[in-house]
Design a protein around this motif. Structure first.
Motif, PDB file in Angstrom:
ATOM      1  N   LYS A 131       0.726  -1.183   0.106  1.00 37.96           N
ATOM      2  CA  LYS A 131      -0.107   0.014   0.144  1.00 37.96           C
ATOM      3  C   LYS A 131       0.957   1.179   0.006  1.00 37.96           C
ATOM      4  CE  LYS A 131      -3.837   2.166   2.555  1.00 37.96           C
ATOM      5  NZ  LYS A 131      -4.602   2.083   3.750  1.00 37.96           N
ATOM      6  N   ARG A 132       1.903   1.284   0.775  1.00 37.60           N
ATOM      7  CA  ARG A 132       2.784   2.532   0.727  1.00 37.60           C
ATOM      8  C   ARG A 132       3.620   2.817  -0.554  1.00 37.60           C
ATOM      9  NH1 ARG A 132       4.075   0.443   5.801  1.00 37.60           N
ATOM     10  NH2 ARG A 132       6.111  -0.663   5.076  1.00 37.60           N
ATOM     11  N   GLY A 137       5.372   5.516  -0.931  1.00 35.70           N
ATOM     12  CA  GLY A 137       6.304   5.297  -0.003  1.00 35.70           C
ATOM     13  C   GLY A 137       6.360   6.274   1.102  1.00 35.70           C
ATOM     14  N   GLU A 138       7.016   7.318   0.951  1.00 37.41           N
ATOM     15  CA  GLU A 138       7.509   8.242   2.060  1.00 37.41           C
ATOM     16  C   GLU A 138       6.472   8.756   2.908  1.00 37.41           C
ATOM     17  OE1 GLU A 138      10.390   8.416   3.247  1.00 37.41           O
ATOM     18  OE2 GLU A 138      11.249   7.008   1.768  1.00 37.41           O
ATOM     19  N   ALA A 139       5.191   9.195   2.194  1.00 34.94           N
ATOM     20  CA  ALA A 139       4.114   9.938   2.620  1.00 34.94           C
ATOM     21  C   ALA A 139       3.394   9.379   3.667  1.00 34.94           C
ATOM     22  CB  ALA A 139       3.161  10.298   1.694  1.00 34.94           C
ATOM     23  N   LYS A 144       2.905   4.747  12.592  1.00 29.99           N
ATOM     24  CA  LYS A 144       2.412   3.358  13.206  1.00 29.99           C
ATOM     25  C   LYS A 144       3.454   2.315  12.630  1.00 29.99           C
ATOM     26  CE  LYS A 144      -2.434   4.188  14.211  1.00 29.99           C
ATOM     27  NZ  LYS A 144      -3.752   3.741  13.954  1.00 29.99           N
ATOM     28  N   TRP A 145       4.196   2.538  11.712  1.00 28.59           N
ATOM     29  CA  TRP A 145       5.213   1.481  11.310  1.00 28.59           C
ATOM     30  C   TRP A 145       6.636   1.932  11.246  1.00 28.59           C
ATOM     31  CZ3 TRP A 145       2.875  -3.081   9.920  1.00 28.59           C
ATOM     32  CH2 TRP A 145       1.528  -3.063   9.787  1.00 28.59           C
ATOM     33  N   MET A 146       7.423   1.059  11.471  1.00 32.03           N
ATOM     34  CA  MET A 146       9.004   1.398  11.498  1.00 32.03           C
ATOM     35  C   MET A 146       9.546   0.344  10.689  1.00 32.03           C
ATOM     36  SD  MET A 146       9.303   1.958  15.723  1.00 32.03           S
ATOM     37  CE  MET A 146       9.072   0.359  16.038  1.00 32.03           C
ATOM     38  N   LEU A 147      10.622   0.743  10.261  1.00 30.92           N
ATOM     39  CA  LEU A 147      11.598  -0.054   9.237  1.00 30.92           C
ATOM     40  C   LEU A 147      12.190  -0.947  10.391  1.00 30.92           C
ATOM     41  CD1 LEU A 147      12.947   2.199   6.703  1.00 30.92           C
ATOM     42  CD2 LEU A 147      11.304   0.697   6.163  1.00 30.92           C
TER      43      LEU A 147
END
Length: 305
Positions: A131-132, A137-139, A144-147
């Motif tokens: 979805k990202r 991606g960056e937006a 809520k999510w971390m690499l």
């Protein structure tokens, strides 16, 4: 001793071992009339209690292998009885069992939720990543999510920001959803009184009744001959008579108990004869002499040659 509970003219066996013993050792079949604990909304397969015919219960009682019991009449709980120490102890024990059951269900539900989230975590992460990527991606990153740890260019998997511990702490199992166990037998034996099957009463109204005495003598005579006997109401008779266990054999006879000196009309004889022929069974007209001898008259429909 087999325990048979009498209730308003019906006889029930609630213990599974007693029900098995009745059939295997004494050739008494009975009828299962209770719903299965896990499938209460169907009537294809039934369970305990086992309901016995009055003749079946009396036969077991006369043989000395069973006793007829009843629960004493209950009275409304008074304020004095509500303060009785034994009553308060019983209430406290019940509440303790309920609380232990609830805590056990909370633990099991939490483990099930944790296992479910573990199986879905990777799929959720992959869906979020796709979805990202579609949105650039960056937006949508960062809140809520971390690499995952490591080189961003070499890893494409993402993990949720919420930890498993956070999921467990936020999980709430409401008491309204708690499952309540419904036992098929009393967990503790209560007060019981023995029923005298020789005398008529509310629980056992058959004592001394002429019709019951005649039916019992016929039932007992057929049982002593080695047959299995069940209710014959579905075929318009008093008993169905089997040469072996009804699970393996079809009934051979429809037994109809008739007083010795009672006249039968020709229409009644023809109707029961035709009924027996239509279901491929022989009709037995059973009567009892004054000396207790059981006489049988068989009826079979014979067509003209």
């Amino acid at each position: 001793m087999i325990r048979i509970h009498a209730l308003e003219g019906r006889a029930f066996v609630w213990n599974a071992d007693d029900a098995q013993r009745i059939r295997e050792e004494h050739r008494v079949v009975g009828t299962l009339v209770g719903a299965l604990a896990r499938k209460p909304r169907q009537n294809v397969r039934l369970g305990l209690p086992l309901q016995l015919l009055p003749e079946e219960a009396r036969l077991l009682a006369e043989m000395g292998v069973a006793t007829l019991l009843k629960n004493p009449t209950s009275h409304p709980l008074t304020e004095e009885a509500g303060q009785d120490p034994s009553f308060l102890e019983a209430v406290a024990a019940y509440q303790k069992d309920q609380e232990e059951s609830y805590q056990e269900q909370v633990r099991l539900a939490g483990e099930q939720r944790k296992a479910l989230m573990g199986t879905l975590a990777e799929r959720i992460a992959q869906g979020r990543a796709k979805k990202r990527q579609r949105k650039g991606g960056e937006a949508v990153r960062g809140k809520k999510w971390m690499l995952q740890e490591g080189d961003d260019t070499e890893k494409s998997h993402l993990e949720p920001a919420s930890k498993p511990a956070d999921l467990e702490s936020s999980f709430v199992f409401p008491r309204e959803a708690m499952m309540v166990q419904l036992p098929t037998e009393r967990t503790q034996r209560g007060q019981e009184e023995e029923v005298d099957w020789h005398l008529p009463s509310k629980e056992w109204p058959y004592g001394g009744q002429p019709e019951h005495e005649m039916r019992f003598q016929v039932f007992q005579n057929l049982w002593e001959r080695g047959y299995y006997i069940t209710s014959g109401s579905k075929f318009g008779g008093d008993f169905l008579v089997y040469p072996g266990d009804p699970m393996r054999f079809h009934a051979h006879f429809i037994a109809l108990c008739v007083p010795r000196d009672t006249p039968l009309s020709l229409c009644d004889i023809i109707s029961v004869g035709r009924l027996g022929t239509s279901v491929k069974k022989t009709v037995l007209l059973c009567s009892v002499d004054q000396d207790g001898t059981v006489a049988y008259t068989s009826l079979q429909w014979s067509g003209m040659q």
